[in-house]
Design a protein around this motif. Structure first.
Motif, PDB file in Angstrom:
ATOM      1  N   ALA A 195       4.259   9.656  11.653  1.00  0.00           N
ATOM      2  CA  ALA A 195       4.898  10.594  10.543  1.00  0.00           C
ATOM      3  C   ALA A 195       4.272  10.108   9.339  1.00  0.00           C
ATOM      4  CB  ALA A 195       6.462  10.543  10.910  1.00  0.00           C
ATOM      5  N   THR A 196       3.633  10.893   8.486  1.00  0.00           N
ATOM      6  CA  THR A 196       3.081  10.616   7.181  1.00  0.00           C
ATOM      7  C   THR A 196       2.980  11.584   6.490  1.00  0.00           C
ATOM      8  OG1 THR A 196       1.165   9.769   6.220  1.00  0.00           O
ATOM      9  CG2 THR A 196       0.681  11.066   8.272  1.00  0.00           C
ATOM     10  N   SER A 197       3.177  11.306   5.044  1.00  0.00           N
ATOM     11  CA  SER A 197       3.132  12.455   4.116  1.00  0.00           C
ATOM     12  C   SER A 197       1.848  12.622   3.670  1.00  0.00           C
ATOM     13  CB  SER A 197       4.302  12.101   3.043  1.00  0.00           C
ATOM     14  OG  SER A 197       3.728  10.735   2.493  1.00  0.00           O
ATOM     15  N   LYS A 198       0.737  12.021   4.057  1.00  0.00           N
ATOM     16  CA  LYS A 198      -0.550  11.564   3.526  1.00  0.00           C
ATOM     17  C   LYS A 198      -1.736  12.224   3.939  1.00  0.00           C
ATOM     18  CE  LYS A 198       1.565   7.473   2.077  1.00  0.00           C
ATOM     19  NZ  LYS A 198       1.639   5.941   2.451  1.00  0.00           N
ATOM     20  N   LEU A 199      -1.758  12.868   5.084  1.00  0.00           N
ATOM     21  CA  LEU A 199      -2.878  13.326   5.827  1.00  0.00           C
ATOM     22  C   LEU A 199      -2.567  14.783   6.492  1.00  0.00           C
ATOM     23  CD1 LEU A 199      -5.890  12.914   6.239  1.00  0.00           C
ATOM     24  CD2 LEU A 199      -5.441  11.755   8.501  1.00  0.00           C
ATOM     25  N   PHE A 253      -4.095   4.858   0.777  1.00  0.00           N
ATOM     26  CA  PHE A 253      -4.080   3.811   1.585  1.00  0.00           C
ATOM     27  C   PHE A 253      -3.701   3.859   2.921  1.00  0.00           C
ATOM     28  CE2 PHE A 253      -4.194   1.645  -2.566  1.00  0.00           C
ATOM     29  CZ  PHE A 253      -5.259   0.974  -2.617  1.00  0.00           C
ATOM     30  N   GLY A 254      -2.705   4.254   3.254  1.00  0.00           N
ATOM     31  CA  GLY A 254      -1.974   4.725   4.560  1.00  0.00           C
ATOM     32  C   GLY A 254      -2.311   6.263   4.840  1.00  0.00           C
ATOM     33  N   PHE A 255      -2.180   6.447   6.068  1.00  0.00           N
ATOM     34  CA  PHE A 255      -2.521   7.945   6.693  1.00  0.00           C
ATOM     35  C   PHE A 255      -2.338   7.962   8.258  1.00  0.00           C
ATOM     36  CE2 PHE A 255      -6.877   5.774   6.853  1.00  0.00           C
ATOM     37  CZ  PHE A 255      -7.119   5.773   8.005  1.00  0.00           C
ATOM     38  N   ARG A 256      -2.091   6.673   8.774  1.00  0.00           N
ATOM     39  CA  ARG A 256      -1.739   6.705  10.208  1.00  0.00           C
ATOM     40  C   ARG A 256      -0.121   7.002  10.570  1.00  0.00           C
ATOM     41  NH1 ARG A 256      -6.228   2.867  12.397  1.00  0.00           N
ATOM     42  NH2 ARG A 256      -7.264   2.476  10.519  1.00  0.00           N
ATOM     43  N   GLY A 257       0.613   6.575   9.412  1.00  0.00           N
ATOM     44  CA  GLY A 257       2.035   7.088   9.660  1.00  0.00           C
ATOM     45  C   GLY A 257       2.564   6.020  10.643  1.00  0.00           C
ATOM     46  N   GLU A 258       2.007   4.735  10.937  1.00  0.00           N
ATOM     47  CA  GLU A 258       2.562   4.023  11.916  1.00  0.00           C
ATOM     48  C   GLU A 258       2.999   2.711  11.457  1.00  0.00           C
ATOM     49  OE1 GLU A 258      -0.449   3.606  14.945  1.00  0.00           O
ATOM     50  OE2 GLU A 258      -2.063   3.078  13.775  1.00  0.00           O
ATOM     51  N   ALA A 259       2.741   2.389  10.105  1.00  0.00           N
ATOM     52  CA  ALA A 259       3.305   0.874   9.531  1.00  0.00           C
ATOM     53  C   ALA A 259       4.662   0.766   9.742  1.00  0.00           C
ATOM     54  CB  ALA A 259       2.843   0.918   8.427  1.00  0.00           C
ATOM     55  N   LEU A 260       5.316   1.616   9.053  1.00  0.00           N
ATOM     56  CA  LEU A 260       6.913   1.474   9.043  1.00  0.00           C
ATOM     57  C   LEU A 260       7.422   1.548  10.556  1.00  0.00           C
ATOM     58  CD1 LEU A 260       8.446   3.361   6.023  1.00  0.00           C
ATOM     59  CD2 LEU A 260       7.866   0.978   6.205  1.00  0.00           C
ATOM     60  N   ALA A 261       6.925   2.191  11.409  1.00  0.00           N
ATOM     61  CA  ALA A 261       7.441   2.418  12.795  1.00  0.00           C
ATOM     62  C   ALA A 261       6.998   0.997  13.390  1.00  0.00           C
ATOM     63  CB  ALA A 261       6.843   3.712  13.525  1.00  0.00           C
ATOM     64  N   ASP A 269       0.727   3.970  -2.808  1.00  0.00           N
ATOM     65  CA  ASP A 269       0.658   5.314  -2.324  1.00  0.00           C
ATOM     66  C   ASP A 269       1.637   6.312  -3.054  1.00  0.00           C
ATOM     67  OD1 ASP A 269      -1.888   5.200  -0.915  1.00  0.00           O
ATOM     68  OD2 ASP A 269      -0.732   5.101   0.810  1.00  0.00           O
ATOM     69  N   ALA A 270       2.818   5.605  -3.355  1.00  0.00           N
ATOM     70  CA  ALA A 270       3.917   6.302  -3.799  1.00  0.00           C
ATOM     71  C   ALA A 270       3.919   6.539  -5.245  1.00  0.00           C
ATOM     72  CB  ALA A 270       5.222   5.627  -3.389  1.00  0.00           C
ATOM     73  N   GLY A 271       2.561   6.146  -5.815  1.00  0.00           N
ATOM     74  CA  GLY A 271       2.574   6.082  -7.404  1.00  0.00           C
ATOM     75  C   GLY A 271       3.242   5.270  -8.176  1.00  0.00           C
ATOM     76  N   GLY A 302       9.752   7.624  -4.060  1.00  0.00           N
ATOM     77  CA  GLY A 302      11.008   7.412  -3.362  1.00  0.00           C
ATOM     78  C   GLY A 302      10.760   8.221  -2.137  1.00  0.00           C
ATOM     79  N   ILE A 303      11.921   8.174  -1.368  1.00  0.00           N
ATOM     80  CA  ILE A 303      11.975   8.767  -0.195  1.00  0.00           C
ATOM     81  C   ILE A 303      13.401   9.696  -0.180  1.00  0.00           C
ATOM     82  CG2 ILE A 303      11.728   8.728   2.456  1.00  0.00           C
ATOM     83  CD1 ILE A 303      10.641   5.934   2.159  1.00  0.00           C
ATOM     84  N   ALA A 304      13.408  10.811   0.245  1.00  0.00           N
ATOM     85  CA  ALA A 304      14.392  11.554   0.250  1.00  0.00           C
ATOM     86  C   ALA A 304      15.250  11.228   1.255  1.00  0.00           C
ATOM     87  CB  ALA A 304      13.943  12.962   0.351  1.00  0.00           C
ATOM     88  N   THR A 323       9.727  -4.131  -3.605  1.00  0.00           N
ATOM     89  CA  THR A 323      10.364  -3.063  -4.340  1.00  0.00           C
ATOM     90  C   THR A 323       9.353  -2.368  -5.233  1.00  0.00           C
ATOM     91  OG1 THR A 323      12.362  -4.440  -4.395  1.00  0.00           O
ATOM     92  CG2 THR A 323      12.273  -2.744  -6.059  1.00  0.00           C
ATOM     93  N   ASP A 324       9.508  -1.113  -5.491  1.00  0.00           N
ATOM     94  CA  ASP A 324       8.673  -0.164  -6.249  1.00  0.00           C
ATOM     95  C   ASP A 324       9.350   0.832  -7.201  1.00  0.00           C
ATOM     96  OD1 ASP A 324       8.874   2.438  -4.863  1.00  0.00           O
ATOM     97  OD2 ASP A 324       7.492   1.606  -3.575  1.00  0.00           O
ATOM     98  N   ASP A 325       8.834   1.326  -8.173  1.00  0.00           N
ATOM     99  CA  ASP A 325       9.400   2.372  -8.822  1.00  0.00           C
ATOM    100  C   ASP A 325       8.530   3.792  -8.377  1.00  0.00           C
ATOM    101  OD1 ASP A 325       7.121   1.915  -9.939  1.00  0.00           O
ATOM    102  OD2 ASP A 325       7.982   1.416 -12.013  1.00  0.00           O
ATOM    103  N   GLU A 334       0.784  -1.106  -0.038  1.00  0.00           N
ATOM    104  CA  GLU A 334       0.057  -0.008  -0.043  1.00  0.00           C
ATOM    105  C   GLU A 334       0.874   0.995  -0.088  1.00  0.00           C
ATOM    106  OE1 GLU A 334      -4.063  -1.639   1.744  1.00  0.00           O
ATOM    107  OE2 GLU A 334      -2.970  -0.376   3.112  1.00  0.00           O
ATOM    108  N   ASN A 335       1.854   1.389   0.570  1.00  0.00           N
ATOM    109  CA  ASN A 335       2.896   2.433   0.631  1.00  0.00           C
ATOM    110  C   ASN A 335       3.424   2.471  -0.823  1.00  0.00           C
ATOM    111  OD1 ASN A 335       2.586   3.023   3.114  1.00  0.00           O
ATOM    112  ND2 ASN A 335       4.630   2.137   4.117  1.00  0.00           N
ATOM    113  N   SER A 336       3.832   1.332  -1.443  1.00  0.00           N
ATOM    114  CA  SER A 336       4.139   1.584  -2.934  1.00  0.00           C
ATOM    115  C   SER A 336       3.150   2.222  -3.659  1.00  0.00           C
ATOM    116  CB  SER A 336       4.489   0.227  -3.368  1.00  0.00           C
ATOM    117  OG  SER A 336       5.676  -0.352  -2.591  1.00  0.00           O
ATOM    118  N   GLY A 345      12.743   5.040  -7.097  1.00  0.00           N
ATOM    119  CA  GLY A 345      11.749   3.970  -6.149  1.00  0.00           C
ATOM    120  C   GLY A 345      12.209   3.694  -4.828  1.00  0.00           C
ATOM    121  N   THR A 346      11.661   2.574  -4.208  1.00  0.00           N
ATOM    122  CA  THR A 346      11.805   2.354  -2.948  1.00  0.00           C
ATOM    123  C   THR A 346      11.899   0.717  -2.734  1.00  0.00           C
ATOM    124  OG1 THR A 346      10.823   4.085  -2.265  1.00  0.00           O
ATOM    125  CG2 THR A 346      11.205   2.565  -0.190  1.00  0.00           C
ATOM    126  N   THR A 347      13.016   0.534  -1.966  1.00  0.00           N
ATOM    127  CA  THR A 347      13.079  -1.061  -1.780  1.00  0.00           C
ATOM    128  C   THR A 347      12.876  -1.275   0.004  1.00  0.00           C
ATOM    129  OG1 THR A 347      14.111  -2.061  -3.514  1.00  0.00           O
ATOM    130  CG2 THR A 347      14.218  -3.233  -1.161  1.00  0.00           C
TER     131      THR A 347
END
Ligand code: ADP
Ligand code: MG
Length: 594
Positions: free
Chosen positions: A76-80, A92-100, A36-38, A62-64, A57-59, A32-34, A142-144
């Motif tokens: 921490a989220t960039s979505k809401l 899909f995400g908005f709570r900013g707690e999945a990765l944490a 959301d990252a388009g 990315g995250i700076a 892995t996605d294309d 879902e993060n991928s 992108g991000t892995t």
């Protein structure tokens, strides 16, 4: 995207839930993060049941470098940005707690490159904290996210995981659900380095084929229904194809996979008329509605939703599926270029029944069957029937749909010439189906209009239990067009029967009714369902049985009735009523091996 820390008020507004239950939950969050990252392409790799290692892995965007640590920070989220946004969340995400949360229970490595960065950066975390600064890495845009040793520090939780194969099954199912919802995004899933599926970006239909296989894709009916602000689209399995096994059943609300017992029931309810008990149809249905009509924030993993108007959604889904199933009559199945108008009348108008619903005098067949002889009075003189057979080739444009009857194989099957080949019809099954639909129409009319009232009631003697049963079901039977009065513990007076059953011998009909009602004792609150079964039963018993040859006009009349009657693709027990063989298919058959 820039990442913000949520306001504490919103943090408490969003009910924090247990997100990470098993490897599959991690797969869901990362995919879902991928999305959301388009991302245009997402690869999921699981090793050791996803417990040892799970990599997504996605294309996407990315995250700076400077935000890698922030991405792992709780809330921490960039979505809401603020509370009013909760109803209209498009991500899909908005709570900013999945990765944490994942970083709390496993070793996580983020590798990412944004479009405008010259290089990729990598950050590792364990026990919820990242160790130091990001390091340079090699990675395309992108991000892995790599997650290893799930629950390594929480042995108690680890014990609750199932065998690797089971966990892998859950991951597969998670990837399938998301891949089915996102046909425009390429998905690849590998388990222990073997590719489970690789679905390139495509149309929904192509995606269904790639993920669920061609056995499903080739045997579905299209669903498309609009009810006010709701739309229901997707596919349901053809009833003739449904089996006893647990078939794929996928339900999406606004493109999110959800579990909803009530809507699953709505779908099964629509299937009730055409599917034998115990059979499980497969489906993939997407319900879309304005976001304010549905609360997706009920379940921590968002697998359940709450609707503003549950009944409206139920009704829309039920109707959508019913409509798709009702379209399964032969005319609808004719190729797109086939004439959709009723078949042309024969050059000898008197020799061919009118191609309308009532054209098939099935009661005559039923009666003849029962009395075993001459009670049948054909609308066409016998001499004429021979003439039809002889003259059939005069008008050589076979009608659409099921075409023109050529004859019977034994007494079981009708062979008909269609505009693109031939059709084989199971006489008994087809007749039963037509009869059932006609009886159902009577039921839907409240019975009255179709009832055939008798001047002199027929008295039928039966055992007291059967009389009791008929008496208890009086209301139900009236809606079917029967009027029965109990005149003694062992007799009923039959004052009216449904017009479609008029010519069936009365005592036998009443006995069959009592029999059909036998298992419906507690039926009161299930009257509709009970009526369906009674109708199906009566139809089955009254239908023409194999054992007698039909005349050509009778066969043609049955074919026309099937074309005019909804849901005639399968009999009341879910078996097919007819098959088509196109000239192409026949041709291919003969050329095989050459
Ligand atoms: P949420 O998805 O609820 O925002 P997460 O903990 O899943 O919370 O992710 C935190 C943030 O990390 C996201 O808001 C996003 O900015 C960033 N992020 C996570 N995964 C990706 C990814 N695959 N591509 C780009 N950014 C990501
Ligand atoms: Mg997320």
């Amino acid at each position: 995207m820039s990442i913000r820390v949520l306001a504490p008020s919103l943090v408490s507004q969003i009910a924090a839930g247990e997100i990470i239950e098993r490897p599959a939950s991690i797969a869901k969050e990362l995919i879902e993060n991928s999305l959301d990252a388009g991302a245009g392409r997402i690869e999921v790799a699981a090793e050791g049941g996803g417990i040892r290692k799970l990599v997504v892995t996605d294309d996407g965007c990315g995250i700076a470098r400077d935000e890698l640590a922030l991405a792992l920070t709780p809330h921490a989220t960039s979505k809401l940005a603020d509370a009013p946004g909760l109803e209209h969340i498009a991500s899909f995400g908005f709570r900013g707690e999945a990765l944490a949360s994942i970083a709390q229970v496993a070793r996580v490595r983020l590798t990412s490159k944004t479009a405008d960065a010259d290089a990729a950066w990598q950050l590792e975390a364990a026990d919820g904290v990242s160790d130091g600064a990001p390091e340079p890495a090699a990675h395309p845009r992108g991000t892995t996210v790599s997650v290893e040793e799930l629950f390594y520090a929480v042995p108690a939780r680890r014990k609750f995981l199932r065998r690797e194969a089971t966990e892998l099954g859950h991951i597969s199912e998670t990837v399938r659900r998301l891949a089915l919802a996102q046909p425009a995004v390429g998905f690849r899933f590998t388990k222990d380095s073997r590719t489970a599926f690789d679905a390139p970006p495509g149309t929904p239909r192509e995606r269904v084929r790639a993920v669920l296989g061609s056995d499903f894709a080739d045997n579905v009916l299209e669903v498309e229904h609009r009810a006010g602000p709701l739309t229901v689209t997707g596919w349901v399995e053809r009833p003739v194809h449904a089996g006893g096994r647990a078939d794929p059943q996928y339900l999406y609300i606004n493109n999110r996979w959800i579990r909803d017992r009530s809507l699953a029931h709505a779908i099964l309810d629509a299937f009730r008329d055409v599917l034998f008990h115990g059979r499980q149809p497969a489906w993939l249905l997407a319900v879309d509605m304005p976001p304010e009509l549905v609360d997706v924030n009920v379940h921590p993993a968002k697998h359940e939703v709450r609707f503003r108007d549950q009944r409206a959604v139920y009704g829309a889904v039920r109707t959508a599926v019913s409509e798709a199933l009702a379209a399964t009559h032969p005319q609808a199945a004719a190729p797109a270029d086939a004439p959709k108008t009723p078949p042309r009348p024969s050059p000898r108008p008197t020799a061919r029944p009118e191609p309308v619903n009532r054209g098939f005098d099935w009661t005559a067949l039923a009666v003849r069957e029962r009395v075993g002889g001459s009670a049948y009075a054909p609308s066409v003189p016998v001499a004429e029937q021979g003439a039809i057979a002889d003259r059939a080739p005069v008008d050589h444009t076979p009608p659409g749909g099921l075409g023109r009857a050529l004859g019977q194989i034994g007494t079981l099957f009708i062979v008909a010439e269609t505009n693109d080949g031939l059709a084989l019809v199971d006489t008994h099954a087809a007749h039963e189906r037509v009869l059932f639909e006609q009886l159902k129409a009577t039921w839907d009319n409240g019975g009255r209009r179709a009832a055939q009232t008798r001047l002199v009631p027929t008295e039928v003697r039966l055992d007291p239990v059967a009389i009791e049963r008929l008496d208890e079901a009086k209301d139900l039977l009236e809606r079917l067009g029967f009027e029965l009065d109990r005149i003694s513990p062992e007799a009923v007076a039959v004052r009216a029967v449904p017009a479609v059953l008029e010519r069936v011998e009365t005592p036998m009909l009443v006995r069959e009714l009592a029999e059909a009602l036998r298992n419906e004792a507690e039926g009161k609150q299930y009257v509709e369902a009970a009526a369906d079964r009674v109708l199906a039963d009566v139809a089955c018993r009254a239908a023409v049985r194999s054992g007698r040859r039909l005349t050509l006009p009778e066969m043609d009349a049955l074919l026309r009735s099937m074309e005019a009657t909804p849901r005639t693709d399968q009999c009341n027990h879910g078996r097919p009523t007819w098959v088509r063989l196109t000239v192409d298919e026949i041709d291919r058959f003969f050329r095989r091996g050459r």
